[in-house]
Every structure is written in C-alpha cells, then in structure tokens.
Design a protein around this motif. Sequence first.
Motif, PDB file in Angstrom:
ATOM      1  N   VAL A  34       0.839  -1.195   0.000  1.00  0.00           N
ATOM      2  CA  VAL A  34       0.000   0.000   0.000  1.00  0.00           C
ATOM      3  C   VAL A  34       0.877   1.249   0.000  1.00  0.00           C
ATOM      4  N   GLY A  35       0.249   2.395  -0.301  1.00  0.00           N
ATOM      5  CA  GLY A  35       0.916   3.668  -0.092  1.00  0.00           C
ATOM      6  C   GLY A  35       1.546   4.306  -1.298  1.00  0.00           C
ATOM      7  N   ILE A 138       7.106   7.154   3.419  1.00  0.00           N
ATOM      8  CA  ILE A 138       7.809   7.773   2.299  1.00  0.00           C
ATOM      9  C   ILE A 138       9.043   8.541   2.781  1.00  0.00           C
ATOM     10  N   ALA A 139       8.883   9.287   3.883  1.00  0.00           N
ATOM     11  CA  ALA A 139      10.009  10.057   4.422  1.00  0.00           C
ATOM     12  C   ALA A 139      11.159   9.136   4.820  1.00  0.00           C
ATOM     13  N   ALA A 140      10.825   8.020   5.472  1.00  0.00           N
ATOM     14  CA  ALA A 140      11.865   7.054   5.838  1.00  0.00           C
ATOM     15  C   ALA A 140      12.512   6.461   4.592  1.00  0.00           C
ATOM     16  N   GLY A 141      11.693   6.236   3.564  1.00  0.00           N
ATOM     17  CA  GLY A 141      12.218   5.678   2.310  1.00  0.00           C
ATOM     18  C   GLY A 141      13.177   6.621   1.608  1.00  0.00           C
ATOM     19  N   ILE A 142      12.870   7.915   1.632  1.00  0.00           N
ATOM     20  CA  ILE A 142      13.758   8.900   0.995  1.00  0.00           C
ATOM     21  C   ILE A 142      15.131   8.878   1.665  1.00  0.00           C
ATOM     22  N   ILE A 143      15.154   8.800   2.981  1.00  0.00           N
ATOM     23  CA  ILE A 143      16.427   8.762   3.694  1.00  0.00           C
ATOM     24  C   ILE A 143      17.193   7.484   3.362  1.00  0.00           C
ATOM     25  N   LYS A 144      16.486   6.354   3.351  1.00  0.00           N
ATOM     26  CA  LYS A 144      17.139   5.076   3.095  1.00  0.00           C
ATOM     27  C   LYS A 144      17.668   4.991   1.662  1.00  0.00           C
TER      28      LYS A 144
END
Length: 393
Positions: A34-35, A138-144
Amino acid sequence: MTASDQQNNLEADHQMPSWREVFLYFLFLGFVNVGGPVAQITMMFNHMVEKRRWLSKDRFIKIMAFCHVLPGPEALQLAIYVGYLKRKLWGGVLAGVTFIVPGAIVMIVLSWLYVRYGKLHQVTDALYVLKPAVLGIIAAGIIKLGRASIRNVFLAVLLVGAFVGMRFAGINFLLILLIAGIVNLIRERGSAVLKRSAPTLPVMFLGTSALIPFSDSRLFQIGWLFFKTGLLSFGGAYASLVFVQRGAVAQYHWLSDGQLLDGVALSVATPGPFMLFTTFVGYVAGGIPGAVVATFFVFLSSFAFVLGGAHYIEKVRENRGLQAFLAGVSAAVVGVIAVVSLDLIPEALVDWPSVGISLAAFFLIAFLKRDVALVALGAMVGGIVYASARAFA
C-alpha cells in the motif's frame, strides 16, 4: 568498498530462491504493498536487500534507476525485474501478476460498492489514519534510498539539482533524469564516451494503432485509452492521471472529475500499484469487463518494457559507462521523489494528530527498523477501526 563487502554483494546478487519462495513472497507483497510507489519501493528495499538478501544495495539502486526512466508504475516494474532476475521470464511474469491481482480484486469490489451505494464516506475516515502513516513511510524511504544512492559529493549535488529543477523550475521529470545520468557519465568517463557510444534501451514499437482496426465499442475504447496511458506515462504513475482525465472524463464522459478523484482516493487505500485507479475507471465505464480490460492494458507496457529491457541490462550491467549513467539517474530519482512527497503533505497532515501518526510511522521505520509492511498494515487496521468508531458514534 572492502573485499568482504564485494563478496557479500556478489553472493546476494546471485542468490536464487526457489519458485515457491518467489511466488509466496510476491503474493504476500501483493496484499501489503500500500501507499503508492515510494512506499512500495521502500518496502521492497527493506525485504529484498535488508531482510532476505536477494540483492545488494548497489544492485537494487541500479534496477530502481532503470525502472524510473521507463513509462508506467516504477514499483511494479521493479517487482517484475527482480522476478526476472531470480526466475527468468516466467518469474518476471509471476512477480508482476501477483503484485497486481490482489489489489485489482479489492478495487473491483470497492468500485461495485461505490456504483451501487454512492460515495463511501467511511473511506475519508480510514484515510485520515492511512495518509499520514504513508507519508511517514515515504520520508523514511527517501532517507534510506538517499543513503544508498549518494556515494560521493557530486551525486549529492545532482540530487539537490534534481529537486530544485523540478520543484522551482518545473523541468520535466524524465528530462531531469536523463540530464543527471549524462552529466555523471561525462564526469566519470569523459565526454569522449558520448562520441563512441551512448547507453541505449530497447524501445517498444509505437505503431500498434496501425495494426488494430478502428472500433466504436466501449471495451475497445477502454483498452486503447489505457494502453496509451501505460505506454506514455513518463514520470511515473502520477503522470497517468493526465491521460485518464483527458480521455475518460473530457473525451468520453464516462465519469466526472469528482468521481475520478474518488477512484484515486480508493487506490491509495488499496494494495497494488497506484495506477489501479484505472481499474475503478474501467469499472465505472464498463462494469467488470471494463475493469479487467483497463487493468490488463494499462500494465501491459510495463511487462513488455521490463522483460525486454532486463535482458539487455543484464548483458551490459558491467559496462562502466552505463553504470555511471544509472548512478546519476539514481541520485536524481531521490530528489524527484522528495518533490512529489512535498505535494502530498497538505492532504495528509491536516491536524496535530495526523502529524503524530506520520512521525510515529517514520520513527518506527527509520530508527526502530520495523518492517515497512507491518507499519503499513497497522495503519490500515487503525484506519478501519477509526472509521468504524466514527460510523457508530
């Protein structure tokens, strides 16, 4: 990179899971993805690189870059690509189908409820919890993804340039990626490499219309509209909204702008590619046959591009010029994702409780290293509980 790291990367990239593992994983992913594309890519990175170690970080990032320069939903294309790597042609087909089908079935059911009973006001309450949680994912994904993509200062400059170019100069998404790739290629390999050769990808032949006889049938119109949508949606799934609005709303008048937005809202809460809102449009236009035709044709190009392009990329992935190009694209992709994420903030963070939900999701993933799928499922359950409480209040 140390010799030990290189050996670990080599072992991960050559790991060959069984057919059963591939099927069960992508079927599981089909129910929890999802998301939207950024959250889905983050989820796959978490599973494929960090948990299962099917791929190295470097390999995942380069595959992601390849998928982002293609038209259509990049998360689906990434799933097809990994399925192809692990189990060849039928592995790619299996990964793509299982990524789509669970969400498509849910969307058809929701579309039936929508048409039969009108607007589903409960969805708004459920999305109150889900939207901010997705923003945290999404924010965590951008950092990762940023950490994996940015290996030197120059790539960091490309990331910032991509963000500024798209956010403030309005430069086309695809053009930004191509420029970033070429600039990094020139920096690493020198301008002479452009004269000798340039990275090329197979291009689908666009003369399909000449092979299809003209037809006024509704199902033909649905199929042709969504085939064009999947084929020409450069810039990711969000670009597909333009094609659908102009075709389904302005040209054919199958539904209104308001109904189209309702379909998009349902797709956010539904597992599967963001472009599953096309299944909703197909259902409104032509019932279950229309939904099936729309779903099949909007994703057809993704299978063709990836299964054709993956074979080519696998042959030349050791080419240093191509890898320099893809490294530049990877850096720019993170910047562009950040731009898209900023556009989502006003709809997701509507009050202080929603800000808290978003921060909690971000903290769970970025600092406590919780599984992205579990956080997404928790947000879905929370949204359902909240909507039910509001309904009975």
